[in-house]
Every structure is written in structure tokens, then in C-alpha cells.
Write a protein that holds these residues in place. Structure first.
Motif, short mmCIF file in Angstrom:
data_model
loop_
_atom_site.label_atom_id
_atom_site.label_comp_id
_atom_site.label_asym_id
_atom_site.label_seq_id
_atom_site.Cartn_x
_atom_site.Cartn_y
_atom_site.Cartn_z
N UNK A 196 105.26 -1.91 6.05
CA UNK A 196 105.57 -1.10 5.06
C UNK A 196 106.78 -1.55 4.26
N UNK A 197 106.74 -1.32 3.22
CA UNK A 197 107.75 -1.63 2.09
C UNK A 197 108.36 -0.69 1.29
N UNK A 198 109.39 -0.02 1.51
CA UNK A 198 109.99 1.11 0.76
C UNK A 198 110.40 0.82 -0.54
N UNK A 199 110.66 -0.59 -0.92
CA UNK A 199 111.16 -0.82 -2.09
C UNK A 199 110.15 -1.61 -3.16
N UNK A 200 108.78 -1.60 -2.91
CA UNK A 200 107.64 -2.13 -3.45
C UNK A 200 107.55 -1.40 -4.90
N UNK B 285 104.95 -9.75 -0.15
CA UNK B 285 104.68 -8.54 -0.49
C UNK B 285 105.39 -7.41 0.37
N UNK B 286 105.61 -7.78 1.75
CA UNK B 286 105.97 -6.85 2.88
C UNK B 286 107.53 -6.78 2.84
N UNK B 287 108.34 -7.58 1.86
CA UNK B 287 109.56 -7.18 1.94
C UNK B 287 110.48 -7.37 0.58
N UNK B 288 109.54 -7.55 -0.61
CA UNK B 288 110.22 -7.92 -1.91
C UNK B 288 110.78 -6.70 -2.43
N UNK B 289 111.64 -6.51 -3.17
CA UNK B 289 112.31 -5.66 -3.89
C UNK B 289 112.25 -5.60 -5.53
N UNK B 290 111.19 -4.60 -5.78
CA UNK B 290 110.89 -4.71 -6.99
C UNK B 290 111.91 -4.25 -8.03
N UNK C 296 111.66 7.50 -2.54
CA UNK C 296 111.14 6.25 -2.67
C UNK C 296 109.91 6.12 -2.82
N UNK C 297 109.41 5.00 -3.58
CA UNK C 297 107.82 4.72 -3.86
C UNK C 297 107.74 3.51 -3.22
N UNK C 298 106.88 3.54 -2.23
CA UNK C 298 106.53 2.33 -1.43
C UNK C 298 105.03 1.93 -1.18
N UNK C 299 104.89 0.77 -0.38
CA UNK C 299 103.63 0.45 -0.22
C UNK C 299 103.26 -0.09 1.30
#
Length: 352
Positions: free
Chosen positions: A102-106, A186-191, A84-87
Motif C-alpha cells: 500500500x502506498x498512501x502517497x501514490x 510504485x509501492x513507495x514513490x511520493x507523487x 490521503x489518496x493512496x494505492x
């Protein structure tokens, strides 16, 4: 019950190992230095960007979806598909950095949709996310812009754009802006799913599609844009995309500096330039008019249109406008069309 508690405990333990919640930084704020405190067997820092509003750092990271990066599995071809690539954002207080989110789905997973590039930048109160991906040689580019809202202490989606080409070479660009009522943060959106989420509705938007070199199709696409959205046109079509449109229409055998304007497309190219000039997209209009005049120096209307571009730019460009208007008048005189010259042209020339 004991088994469930054990599993829960192990999950929380793995969570804390994967994502440091507190870092006390010694030395300079740099990616290499921060990585010394951030990296574990399951999470690795890839980018670091400082923020002033609020103070802290954004960390783009890669995270093992299973096992850890030392395992042989992650050295195999399949490894990136499970990365996963997160932010994450760490709020700063002195030398202490506390994990805010942290957002693993950024971003996409490391190999999902052939993701070839990702980036995060912070400027004042805005965080920009960039992702490039695609299964074809052209690919897609997506951008998300989140603005910090102090009242709720979260970054909220404010703008989004995407551009790219499909397998048939058709290019498309889209831009959307969002009101403060949108529930995307930003903290929970899914790219990966945001683009397809029908519940996320923009307040304003504009889109355009074309195949490089198809002047008639581009003109149709421009004319389909609602008038109340034309002020957004530079978001999807500007002087750079105008150059791309013409240069990528050349045959492979033609040199890069060849003029793409031909008898078959000169009228549509001129009409595109006129549309852009009327929409006050002056730089993009000039890109087309320069090529039209270079290829067809006797085309009088092109000088009128380019003169209008220079006139609209203001007094600093009046000399160029005067020169084009004079050429236009001379060519119209040559064809015996003096009566069709707009009076505003003579009025302008009389003041120079």
C-alpha cells in the motif's frame, strides 16, 4: 516502557483496521463487491482495476489522516485536507486476495494542490497513474508509467509526462523516460515530491512551451529541441495539440470555426508546418497547412509542403500529393518562378 509498547500496539491495531491485509472475495470482481470487504471507518475504496501481470487488483483508496470518516470533522470543509489518496495492490490466488503493498502517497491528498482528478489503469505489465491538479483555470496533468519487473516483483518507473498551463496562459508539455537503474517504485514513490526530486534523472526527455496563438514563440521552442530528441516530439506536440494551439488563439468574439491564420502569422505557421514535416510529424504538419491553404489559397509553398506530407504517407496518399504538386506548379508558373520548382516534383508527376 509499557507506555511505548501500548502505543506501538495501538498503532499496529489501527494499521490493520485501516488497511485489510487479506480479503476472501465471494462473487464477482467489481468495485462495489470488493468495497464490501475493503471499506472500514478509516479507508474507503474509490477505484478498482484488475491486473493480469501479476494477477490481482489495484485499489485506489481514500484514507482518513486522523480520526475516521464518521467523525463530524470529515463532514466539514477541512476534511479533504486530511484525507490521503493512496494505492494498494492485492495479489490474487483463486478467491483470496493478499495485500502486497500500500502506498498512501501514490496521489496527492484529496484537496492538496486542488487535485481535481486521479486515476489508475493496468494494462499487461504496465500501471498508469494520472493526476490532474492546479490553482488556475487551466491546471496541470501528470502521468506516471510503472512497468512490472518479475525479478524483483515490483513496478518500476519507466516513463513520466506532464502538461498544463500557467496563470498567464502559457502551455507546457514534458516527457521523460527512465532506465532500469532508476530507484523509483510504485509501492513507495511520493507523487507530490517526485517531480522535484533532483536525484531522479531521466535517460531521455523532451519539453516544449508556447502560448496559444504565438506562432513565432512556438517555432522558436520547436527549433530549440535537440535533433536527437525529435523522435519524441509526438509525446509533447501532435495533431491534437496543434489544433488546440490554433483554436485557443481565437478572440472570444470569433466563432469556433474561424480560421486563425492571418497575414501576420501565415509565414510562421507555414514554417512550423515545414519543421514538423521535416521531423516526420505529418499529422501535426497537415493541421497547420490545411488552415494556411484555406486562408491563403494562393500561397504556393504551402501546397509543396502539404504535397510532401502526402508523399511521405506512402502510395495510398499519392493522389492527394499529385493534386497538391500540380497546384504548386501552376501557381509557380503563374508567378514566373518555374526555375525554382524542385526537380523531384516533376519527377514524381511524370510517374503518375
Amino acid at each position: 516502557m509499557k507506555i511505548h509498547l501500548f502505543i506501538l500496539f495501538m498503532g499496529l491495531s489501527l494499521l490493520s483496521v485501516a488497511q485489510p491485509r487479506h480479503i476472501r472475495l465471494i462473487g464477482t470482481v467489481s468495485a462495489d463487491n470488493f468495497a464490501k470487504y475493503f471499506n472500514t471507518d478509516t479507508v474507503q475504496l474509490r477505484q478498482l482495476n484488475t491486473s493480469k501481470t501479476p494477477a490481482g487488483v489495484f485499489v485506489a483508496y481514500e484514507k482518513a489522516d486522523t480520526l475516521n470518516f464518521k467523525h463530524e470533522f470529515y463532514k466539514s470543509f477541512d476534511g479533504p485536507g486530511y484525507t490521503k489518496v493512496g494505492l494498494a495492490f492485492y495479489a490474487r490466488k483463486g478467491n483470496d486476495y493478499q495485500l502486497s503493498f500500500r502506498n498512501d502517497n501514490a496521489f496527492f491528498c484529496a484537496s492538496c494542490n486542488n487535485m481535481s482528478y486521479y486515476n489508475v489503469t493496468a494494462s499487461r505489465d504496465t500501471v498508469s497513474i494520472s493526476i490532474s491538479w492546479g490553482p488556475n483555470a487551466f491546471g496541470q496533468n501528470e502521468g506516471y508509467y510503472f512497468v512490472y519487473r518479475p525479478a524483483i516483483k515490483r513496478w518500476q518507473l519507466a516513463e513520466r509526462d506532464n502538461s498544463g498551463s500557467d496563470d498567464e496562459g502559457t502551455s507546457s508539455s514534458e516527457y521523460m523516460s527512465y532506465s532500469k537503474n532508476v530507484k523509483v517504485f510504485l509501492d513507495d514513490y511520493n507523487a507530490e515530491s517526485l517531480s522535484y526530486d533532483s536525484t531522479v534523472i531521466s535517460s531521455q526527455g523532451i519539453g516544449i512551451s508556447y502560448k496559444p496563438g504565438d506562432y513565432a514563440a512556438l517555432l522558436r521552442s520547436l527549433k530549440e529541441i535537440p535533433k536527437n530528441s525529435l523522435f519524441l516530439l509526438p509525446r509533447v506536440f501532435n495533431e491534437h495539440t496543434a489544433q488546440y494551439f490554433m483554436e485557443n488563439s481565437l478572440d472570444e468574439e470569433q466563432p469556433d470555426n474561424a480560421n486563425p491564420i492571418q497575414a501576420k502569422n501565415v509565414r510562421a505557421a507555414n514554417d512550423i508546418a515545414y519543421f514538423l514535416e521535416q521531423a516526420n510529424q505529418l499529422d501535426a504538419a497537415q493541421v497547420f497547412l490545411d488552415k494556411v491553404i484555406e486562408r491563403f489559397p494562393e500561397r504556393e509553398v504551402a501546397y509543396l509542403n502539404r504535397g510532401d506530407v502526402f508523399f511521405k504517407r506512402g502510395q495510398s496518399s499519392y493522389n492527394k500529393a499529385e493534386k497538391d504538386y500540380q497546384t504548386y506548379v501552376a501557381l509557380m508558373d503563374k508567378r514566373g518562378l518555374q526555375a525554382k520548382i524542385p526537380r523531384r516534383v516533376f519527377k514524381f508527376l511524370s510517374t503518375q
